[in-house]
Design a protein around this motif. Structure first.
Motif, PDB file in Angstrom:
ATOM      1  N   PRO A 111       0.837  -1.209   0.000  1.00 36.06           N
ATOM      2  CA  PRO A 111       0.000   0.000   0.000  1.00 36.06           C
ATOM      3  C   PRO A 111       0.868   1.253   0.000  1.00 36.06           C
ATOM      4  N   ASN A 112       0.517   2.217  -0.861  1.00 35.67           N
ATOM      5  CA  ASN A 112       1.274   3.460  -0.975  1.00 35.67           C
ATOM      6  C   ASN A 112       0.368   4.526  -1.569  1.00 35.67           C
ATOM      7  N   ILE A 113       0.823   5.772  -1.518  1.00 34.79           N
ATOM      8  CA  ILE A 113      -0.001   6.862  -2.056  1.00 34.79           C
ATOM      9  C   ILE A 113       0.349   7.222  -3.490  1.00 34.79           C
ATOM     10  N   GLY A 114       1.527   6.796  -3.946  1.00 34.96           N
ATOM     11  CA  GLY A 114       1.939   7.103  -5.307  1.00 34.96           C
ATOM     12  C   GLY A 114       3.400   6.787  -5.525  1.00 34.96           C
ATOM     13  N   THR A 115       3.836   6.996  -6.763  1.00 35.19           N
ATOM     14  CA  THR A 115       5.207   6.689  -7.143  1.00 35.19           C
ATOM     15  C   THR A 115       6.029   7.966  -7.232  1.00 35.19           C
ATOM     16  N   VAL A 116       7.154   7.965  -6.546  1.00 34.11           N
ATOM     17  CA  VAL A 116       8.072   9.100  -6.571  1.00 34.11           C
ATOM     18  C   VAL A 116       9.097   8.860  -7.673  1.00 34.11           C
ATOM     19  N   ARG A 117       9.300   9.847  -8.535  1.00 37.07           N
ATOM     20  CA  ARG A 117      10.359   9.802  -9.555  1.00 37.07           C
ATOM     21  C   ARG A 117      11.462  10.739  -9.080  1.00 37.07           C
ATOM     22  N   ILE A 118      12.643  10.185  -8.876  1.00 33.96           N
ATOM     23  CA  ILE A 118      13.793  10.953  -8.412  1.00 33.96           C
ATOM     24  C   ILE A 118      14.792  11.026  -9.562  1.00 33.96           C
ATOM     25  N   VAL A 164      18.389  11.600 -10.673  1.00 34.14           N
ATOM     26  CA  VAL A 164      19.733  11.569 -10.096  1.00 34.14           C
ATOM     27  C   VAL A 164      20.735  11.909 -11.191  1.00 34.14           C
ATOM     28  N   VAL A 165      21.595  12.877 -10.894  1.00 31.49           N
ATOM     29  CA  VAL A 165      22.704  13.240 -11.779  1.00 31.49           C
ATOM     30  C   VAL A 165      23.973  13.149 -10.943  1.00 31.49           C
ATOM     31  N   GLY A 166      24.868  12.277 -11.381  1.00 36.82           N
ATOM     32  CA  GLY A 166      26.073  12.039 -10.594  1.00 36.82           C
ATOM     33  C   GLY A 166      25.698  11.384  -9.281  1.00 36.82           C
ATOM     34  N   GLU A 167      26.014  12.045  -8.189  1.00 34.46           N
ATOM     35  CA  GLU A 167      25.679  11.532  -6.861  1.00 34.46           C
ATOM     36  C   GLU A 167      24.671  12.432  -6.164  1.00 34.46           C
ATOM     37  N   ASN A 168      23.853  13.145  -6.956  1.00 37.40           N
ATOM     38  CA  ASN A 168      22.915  14.092  -6.367  1.00 37.40           C
ATOM     39  C   ASN A 168      21.505  13.906  -6.898  1.00 37.40           C
ATOM     40  N   GLU A 169      20.548  14.097  -6.006  1.00 40.37           N
ATOM     41  CA  GLU A 169      19.147  14.200  -6.412  1.00 40.37           C
ATOM     42  C   GLU A 169      18.968  15.614  -6.955  1.00 40.37           C
ATOM     43  N   VAL A 170      18.501  15.726  -8.184  1.00 36.30           N
ATOM     44  CA  VAL A 170      18.321  17.034  -8.801  1.00 36.30           C
ATOM     45  C   VAL A 170      16.910  17.555  -8.541  1.00 36.30           C
ATOM     46  N   CYS A 171      15.923  16.672  -8.688  1.00 37.80           N
ATOM     47  CA  CYS A 171      14.541  17.036  -8.382  1.00 37.80           C
ATOM     48  C   CYS A 171      13.715  15.761  -8.247  1.00 37.80           C
ATOM     49  N   SER A 172      12.521  15.920  -7.687  1.00 39.08           N
ATOM     50  CA  SER A 172      11.639  14.770  -7.486  1.00 39.08           C
ATOM     51  C   SER A 172      10.191  15.201  -7.638  1.00 39.08           C
ATOM     52  N   ILE A 173       9.392  14.268  -8.162  1.00 39.85           N
ATOM     53  CA  ILE A 173       7.951  14.467  -8.250  1.00 39.85           C
ATOM     54  C   ILE A 173       7.271  13.213  -7.715  1.00 39.85           C
ATOM     55  N   ILE A 174       5.983  13.330  -7.456  1.00 34.11           N
ATOM     56  CA  ILE A 174       5.188  12.164  -7.100  1.00 34.11           C
ATOM     57  C   ILE A 174       3.991  12.100  -8.034  1.00 34.11           C
ATOM     58  N   ARG A 175       3.766  10.919  -8.581  1.00 35.81           N
ATOM     59  CA  ARG A 175       2.563  10.651  -9.371  1.00 35.81           C
ATOM     60  C   ARG A 175       1.610   9.925  -8.443  1.00 35.81           C
ATOM     61  N   ASN A 194       2.740  16.052  -8.560  1.00 38.15           N
ATOM     62  CA  ASN A 194       3.124  17.151  -7.687  1.00 38.15           C
ATOM     63  C   ASN A 194       4.625  17.114  -7.452  1.00 38.15           C
ATOM     64  N   SER A 195       5.208  18.267  -7.116  1.00 42.34           N
ATOM     65  CA  SER A 195       6.589  18.283  -6.646  1.00 42.34           C
ATOM     66  C   SER A 195       6.651  17.462  -5.370  1.00 42.34           C
ATOM     67  N   PHE A 198       7.464  20.437 -13.448  1.00 46.15           N
ATOM     68  CA  PHE A 198       6.720  20.543 -12.195  1.00 46.15           C
ATOM     69  C   PHE A 198       7.535  21.180 -11.079  1.00 46.15           C
ATOM     70  N   THR A 199       8.844  20.955 -11.086  1.00 49.18           N
ATOM     71  CA  THR A 199       9.683  21.481 -10.008  1.00 49.18           C
ATOM     72  C   THR A 199      10.350  22.803 -10.367  1.00 49.18           C
ATOM     73  N   LYS A 200      10.301  23.164 -11.645  1.00 48.75           N
ATOM     74  CA  LYS A 200      10.972  24.376 -12.153  1.00 48.75           C
ATOM     75  C   LYS A 200      12.489  24.293 -11.992  1.00 48.75           C
ATOM     76  N   VAL A 201      13.027  23.062 -11.942  1.00 46.03           N
ATOM     77  CA  VAL A 201      14.469  22.847 -11.875  1.00 46.03           C
ATOM     78  C   VAL A 201      14.979  22.623 -13.289  1.00 46.03           C
ATOM     79  N   ASN A 202      16.066  23.273 -13.624  1.00 43.83           N
ATOM     80  CA  ASN A 202      16.665  23.123 -14.936  1.00 43.83           C
ATOM     81  C   ASN A 202      17.552  21.873 -14.928  1.00 43.83           C
ATOM     82  N   VAL A 203      16.928  20.721 -15.177  1.00 46.41           N
ATOM     83  CA  VAL A 203      17.644  19.447 -15.139  1.00 46.41           C
ATOM     84  C   VAL A 203      18.717  19.394 -16.226  1.00 46.41           C
TER      85      VAL A 203
END
Length: 130
Positions: free
Chosen positions: A16-23, A25-36, A55-56, A108-113
C-alpha cells in the motif's frame, strides 16, 4: 510444479502506498523529485486512458540515499529512479529508468535538469584532464 513444467512466473506483493516518486539523479545528487499520485480506488499512478496527478515532492534523506546507491549499483550517472513508500515510510525501488524523460519533473519542479546534466559533465571532464 511450476519449475518442473518450465512455467515462468513471478511472485509479487502489494505494498500500500499513495503514489510513485520519480527521483532524477545526476552524478551523486538528487536534482529534483515528483510524485505521481495513485488513482482513487486503484493502486496504479498511471492507469490506461487517464491522466496522472503529479506534484513536486521533497524526498527525505533515506530515499535520496537509496536513489543514489541504486544509480551507482547499475553504473549510471543520469537516471530516473521510481520509488514507493509503505505505510511505515520504508522505501522500495520499482524501476531504474535510463534514459529517462526528465522534462515532466523539470516542468513541475521548475528545476533546470538539463543545466544540471551539462554542469555535471563539464565538471567531470575537467577532473579527468588533471
Amino acid at each position: 510444479m511450476l519449475f518442473a513444467k518450465n512455467i515462468h512466473f513471478q511472485l509479487k506483493e502489494y505494498i500500500p502506498n499513495i503514489g510513485t516518486v520519480r527521483i532524477i539523479v545526476v552524478g551523486e545528487n538528487e536534482v529534483c523529485s515528483i510524485i505521481r499520485m495513485n488513482k482513487e480506488n486503484d493502486f496504479r499512478c498511471s492507469a490506461p486512458n487517464s491522466k496522472s496527478t503529479i506534484n513536486s515532492y521533497s524526498c527525505n534523506e533515506s530515499i535520496i540515499e537509496l536513489a543514489v546507491k541504486t544509480a551507482k549499483a547499475v553504473n549510471f550517472e543520469f537516471v530516473g529512479i521510481d520509488v514507493i513508500e509503505d505505510k511505515e515510510g520504508n522505501p522500495y525501488v520499482l524501476e531504474v529508468n535510463y534514459p529517462n524523460d526528465f522534462t515532466i519533473p523539470a516542468n513541475f519542479t521548475k528545476v533546470n535538469v538539463a543545466e544540471s546534466i551539462v554542469t555535471f559533465l563539464y565538471e567531470k571532464s575537467n577532473k579527468q584532464k588533471i
